[in-house]
Design a protein around this motif. Structure first.
Motif, PDB file in Angstrom:
ATOM      1  N   LYS A 140       0.850  -1.552   0.256  1.00 54.63           N
ATOM      2  CA  LYS A 140      -0.243   0.270   0.098  1.00 54.63           C
ATOM      3  C   LYS A 140       0.748   1.201   0.641  1.00 54.63           C
ATOM      4  O   LYS A 140       0.160   2.235  -0.771  1.00 54.63           O
ATOM      5  N   LEU A 141       2.170   1.216   0.249  1.00 58.08           N
ATOM      6  CA  LEU A 141       3.512   2.656   0.153  1.00 58.08           C
ATOM      7  C   LEU A 141       3.597   2.480  -0.822  1.00 58.08           C
ATOM      8  O   LEU A 141       3.929   0.971  -1.296  1.00 58.08           O
ATOM      9  N   GLN A 142       4.753   2.922  -1.768  1.00 53.33           N
ATOM     10  CA  GLN A 142       5.634   3.735  -1.897  1.00 53.33           C
ATOM     11  C   GLN A 142       6.496   3.403  -1.292  1.00 53.33           C
ATOM     12  O   GLN A 142       7.992   2.935  -1.010  1.00 53.33           O
ATOM     13  N   SER A 143       7.699   5.042  -1.809  1.00 53.61           N
ATOM     14  CA  SER A 143       9.364   5.135  -1.262  1.00 53.61           C
ATOM     15  C   SER A 143       8.854   4.379   0.675  1.00 53.61           C
ATOM     16  O   SER A 143       9.687   4.508   1.087  1.00 53.61           O
ATOM     17  N   THR A 144       8.375   5.443   1.223  1.00 55.43           N
ATOM     18  CA  THR A 144       7.817   5.047   2.706  1.00 55.43           C
ATOM     19  C   THR A 144       7.542   4.041   3.311  1.00 55.43           C
ATOM     20  O   THR A 144       7.640   3.966   4.174  1.00 55.43           O
ATOM     21  N   SER A 145       7.257   2.940   1.722  1.00 53.34           N
ATOM     22  CA  SER A 145       6.892   1.581   3.219  1.00 53.34           C
ATOM     23  C   SER A 145       8.419   1.306   3.968  1.00 53.34           C
ATOM     24  O   SER A 145       8.240   0.513   4.162  1.00 53.34           O
ATOM     25  N   ILE A 146       9.608   1.595   3.191  1.00 47.09           N
ATOM     26  CA  ILE A 146      10.677   1.413   4.426  1.00 47.09           C
ATOM     27  C   ILE A 146      10.206   2.426   5.475  1.00 47.09           C
ATOM     28  O   ILE A 146      11.561   1.472   6.332  1.00 47.09           O
ATOM     29  N   ASP A 147       9.686   3.209   5.949  1.00 47.61           N
ATOM     30  CA  ASP A 147      10.260   4.305   7.300  1.00 47.61           C
ATOM     31  C   ASP A 147       8.861   3.299   7.518  1.00 47.61           C
ATOM     32  O   ASP A 147       9.290   2.897   9.256  1.00 47.61           O
ATOM     33  N   TYR A 148       7.810   3.262   7.314  1.00 50.53           N
ATOM     34  CA  TYR A 148       6.800   1.717   8.111  1.00 50.53           C
ATOM     35  C   TYR A 148       7.509   0.862   8.909  1.00 50.53           C
ATOM     36  O   TYR A 148       6.884   0.232   9.793  1.00 50.53           O
ATOM     37  N   LYS A 149       7.801  -0.008   7.415  1.00 49.96           N
ATOM     38  CA  LYS A 149       8.290  -1.360   7.817  1.00 49.96           C
ATOM     39  C   LYS A 149       9.175  -1.276   9.022  1.00 49.96           C
ATOM     40  O   LYS A 149       9.545  -2.616   9.796  1.00 49.96           O
ATOM     41  N   GLN A 150      10.426  -0.140   8.741  1.00 48.35           N
ATOM     42  CA  GLN A 150      11.375  -0.257   9.824  1.00 48.35           C
ATOM     43  C   GLN A 150      10.691   0.090  11.425  1.00 48.35           C
ATOM     44  O   GLN A 150      11.668   0.076  12.155  1.00 48.35           O
ATOM     45  N   ALA A 151       9.629   1.094  11.685  1.00 48.85           N
ATOM     46  CA  ALA A 151       9.110   1.230  12.484  1.00 48.85           C
ATOM     47  C   ALA A 151       8.154   0.167  13.422  1.00 48.85           C
ATOM     48  O   ALA A 151       7.900  -0.132  14.149  1.00 48.85           O
ATOM     49  N   ILE A 152       7.793  -0.425  12.986  1.00 51.56           N
ATOM     50  CA  ILE A 152       6.886  -1.638  13.269  1.00 51.56           C
ATOM     51  C   ILE A 152       8.060  -2.618  13.910  1.00 51.56           C
ATOM     52  O   ILE A 152       9.644  -3.334  14.038  1.00 51.56           O
ATOM     53  N   SER A 153       7.683  -2.913  15.366  1.00 47.65           N
ATOM     54  CA  SER A 153       8.701  -3.799  16.229  1.00 47.65           C
ATOM     55  C   SER A 153       8.840  -4.760  16.073  1.00 47.65           C
ATOM     56  O   SER A 153       8.108  -5.245  15.435  1.00 47.65           O
ATOM     57  N   GLY A 154       9.534  -5.741  16.810  1.00 48.35           N
ATOM     58  CA  GLY A 154       9.697  -7.197  17.108  1.00 48.35           C
ATOM     59  C   GLY A 154       8.464  -7.393  18.084  1.00 48.35           C
ATOM     60  O   GLY A 154       7.380  -6.684  18.380  1.00 48.35           O
ATOM     61  N   VAL A 155       8.119  -8.709  18.086  1.00 44.74           N
ATOM     62  CA  VAL A 155       7.665  -9.239  19.445  1.00 44.74           C
ATOM     63  C   VAL A 155       7.946  -9.422  20.973  1.00 44.74           C
ATOM     64  O   VAL A 155       8.328  -8.936  21.237  1.00 44.74           O
ATOM     65  N   ILE A 156       6.865  -8.050  21.129  1.00 49.95           N
ATOM     66  CA  ILE A 156       7.208  -8.191  22.450  1.00 49.95           C
ATOM     67  C   ILE A 156       6.318  -8.845  23.473  1.00 49.95           C
ATOM     68  O   ILE A 156       4.452  -8.269  23.499  1.00 49.95           O
ATOM     69  N   MET A 157       6.541  -9.223  24.247  1.00 53.86           N
ATOM     70  CA  MET A 157       5.796 -10.065  25.456  1.00 53.86           C
ATOM     71  C   MET A 157       5.784  -9.981  26.755  1.00 53.86           C
ATOM     72  O   MET A 157       6.884  -9.328  27.385  1.00 53.86           O
ATOM     73  N   ASP A 158       4.399  -9.305  27.365  1.00 57.65           N
ATOM     74  CA  ASP A 158       4.026  -8.445  28.250  1.00 57.65           C
ATOM     75  C   ASP A 158       4.233  -9.133  29.207  1.00 57.65           C
ATOM     76  O   ASP A 158       3.828  -9.379  30.888  1.00 57.65           O
ATOM     77  N   GLY A 159       3.631 -10.475  29.447  1.00 57.74           N
ATOM     78  CA  GLY A 159       4.116 -12.162  29.844  1.00 57.74           C
ATOM     79  C   GLY A 159       3.261 -13.290  29.633  1.00 57.74           C
ATOM     80  O   GLY A 159       3.368 -13.316  27.891  1.00 57.74           O
ATOM     81  N   PRO A 160       3.109 -14.269  29.626  1.00 57.27           N
ATOM     82  CA  PRO A 160       3.245 -15.607  29.097  1.00 57.27           C
ATOM     83  C   PRO A 160       1.753 -15.424  28.194  1.00 57.27           C
ATOM     84  O   PRO A 160       2.166 -16.602  27.902  1.00 57.27           O
ATOM     85  N   LEU A 161       1.149 -14.927  28.660  1.00 58.96           N
ATOM     86  CA  LEU A 161      -0.242 -15.305  27.684  1.00 58.96           C
ATOM     87  C   LEU A 161      -0.526 -13.758  26.868  1.00 58.96           C
ATOM     88  O   LEU A 161      -1.660 -13.394  26.391  1.00 58.96           O
ATOM     89  N   GLN A 162       0.831 -12.541  27.225  1.00 62.72           N
ATOM     90  CA  GLN A 162       0.157 -11.319  26.431  1.00 62.72           C
ATOM     91  C   GLN A 162       1.049 -11.255  26.224  1.00 62.72           C
ATOM     92  O   GLN A 162       2.271 -11.444  26.706  1.00 62.72           O
ATOM     93  N   GLY A 163       1.036 -10.011  24.768  1.00 59.93           N
ATOM     94  CA  GLY A 163       1.944  -9.427  24.624  1.00 59.93           C
ATOM     95  C   GLY A 163       1.923  -8.753  22.933  1.00 59.93           C
ATOM     96  O   GLY A 163       0.895  -8.298  23.043  1.00 59.93           O
ATOM     97  N   HIS A 164       2.403  -8.032  22.692  1.00 66.30           N
ATOM     98  CA  HIS A 164       1.810  -7.050  21.243  1.00 66.30           C
ATOM     99  C   HIS A 164       3.288  -6.700  20.371  1.00 66.30           C
ATOM    100  O   HIS A 164       4.506  -7.004  20.736  1.00 66.30           O
ATOM    101  N   VAL A 165       2.449  -5.968  19.217  1.00 65.82           N
ATOM    102  CA  VAL A 165       3.027  -5.160  18.432  1.00 65.82           C
ATOM    103  C   VAL A 165       3.361  -4.162  17.968  1.00 65.82           C
ATOM    104  O   VAL A 165       1.733  -3.755  18.378  1.00 65.82           O
ATOM    105  N   GLN A 166       4.065  -3.271  17.844  1.00 65.16           N
ATOM    106  CA  GLN A 166       3.819  -1.783  18.248  1.00 65.16           C
ATOM    107  C   GLN A 166       4.982  -0.937  16.362  1.00 65.16           C
ATOM    108  O   GLN A 166       5.058  -1.120  16.211  1.00 65.16           O
ATOM    109  N   LEU A 167       4.369   0.216  16.336  1.00 63.48           N
ATOM    110  CA  LEU A 167       4.336   0.877  15.354  1.00 63.48           C
ATOM    111  C   LEU A 167       5.023   2.164  16.363  1.00 63.48           C
ATOM    112  O   LEU A 167       4.711   2.967  16.469  1.00 63.48           O
ATOM    113  N   ASP A 168       6.525   2.507  15.894  1.00 62.98           N
ATOM    114  CA  ASP A 168       7.543   3.328  16.566  1.00 62.98           C
ATOM    115  C   ASP A 168       7.603   4.315  15.677  1.00 62.98           C
ATOM    116  O   ASP A 168       7.904   4.877  14.499  1.00 62.98           O
TER     117      ASP A 168
END
Length: 227
Positions: free
Chosen positions: A35-63
């Motif tokens: 969906k993005l053109q040249s800015t796709s790099i900026d978006y993809k690099q801002a996606i975090s890795g998998v962040i586990m908040d606990g054994p059964l909780q976690g999230h992925v965020q955009l920085d």
């Protein structure tokens, strides 16, 4: 025995959360790529890795502010105002009506994709691939290939085609892989027509809501396959 069964179920549940978040992250990258053109790099690099908040909780965020704008969208604005504040702008002095008047200019690079949405047209890419160091696609060739100046989404008629004076560079990545990159440049200054840098705004790719609709099914299928 009961404890072992409980531990096994907990592990499966935890693995499900991790696998689901990993799946969500890969889907976000796919959405940005399509969906993005040249800015796709900026978006993809801002996606975090998998962040586990606990054994059964976690999230992925955009920085980052800009990736968030690509996700949520933004209204139209005049880019020239931002360029005027850039620390990279070059200050100059012009002689106007017998007086020295201060001014500035800034050269803006544009990198063009070679695949996916918004990629270079086949004819332009073929011509650009044959460029040597110091060479560029001149206006005559670009016109012969069928590309004249267009109007921006804000309605401004450009003075040049967006492919005029394209150059080819080679970038070496950490893996030592070399890839060709294709760049064009635009000059903005205090004398530029404000309409020439009027950004029409962007509705946003809204990737997170779309991906969130997919992860529930993925989690269910993963859990069913591993129980």
């Amino acid at each position: 025995m009961t404890d072992k069964i409980g531990d096994a179920i907990d592990k499966i549940a935890s693995d499900t959360v991790k696998a689901t978040l990993s799946y969500a992250r890969s889907e976000l990258i796919y959405e940005a790529h399509t969906k993005l053109q040249s800015t796709s790099i900026d978006y993809k690099q801002a996606i975090s890795g998998v962040i586990m908040d606990g054994p059964l909780q976690g999230h992925v965020q955009l920085d980052g502010k800009f990736p968030a704008m690509l996700e949520k969208g933004f209204g139209q604005f005049n880019e020239k105002r931002g360029f005027a504040k850039s620390p990279k702008k070059k200050k100059i002095t012009r002689r106007i009506d017998g007086r020295n008047e201060p001014g500035w200019f800034l050269t803006i690079p544009f990198r063009h994709k070679t695949s996916g949405k918004g990629s270079l047209p086949t004819k332009i890419l073929k011509a650009a691939k044959g460029l040597n160091y110091g060479e560029y696609l001149n206006e005559i060739l670009v016109r012969e290939l069928g590309y004249s100046p267009q109007r921006s989404k804000a309605g401004y008629k450009w003075k040049n085609s967006k492919y005029d004076y394209m150059i080819r560079t080679v970038k070496t990545y950490k893996s030592e892989t070399k890839r060709g990159q294709y760049l064009t440049f635009r000059r903005v200054s205090d004398m530029s027509d404000p309409k020439s840098w009027q950004h029409p705004g962007f509705k946003g790719i809204k990737a997170f809501p779309k991906v969130s609709q997919k992860v529930e099914k993925f989690a269910y299928d993963y859990l069913e396959a591993n129980l």
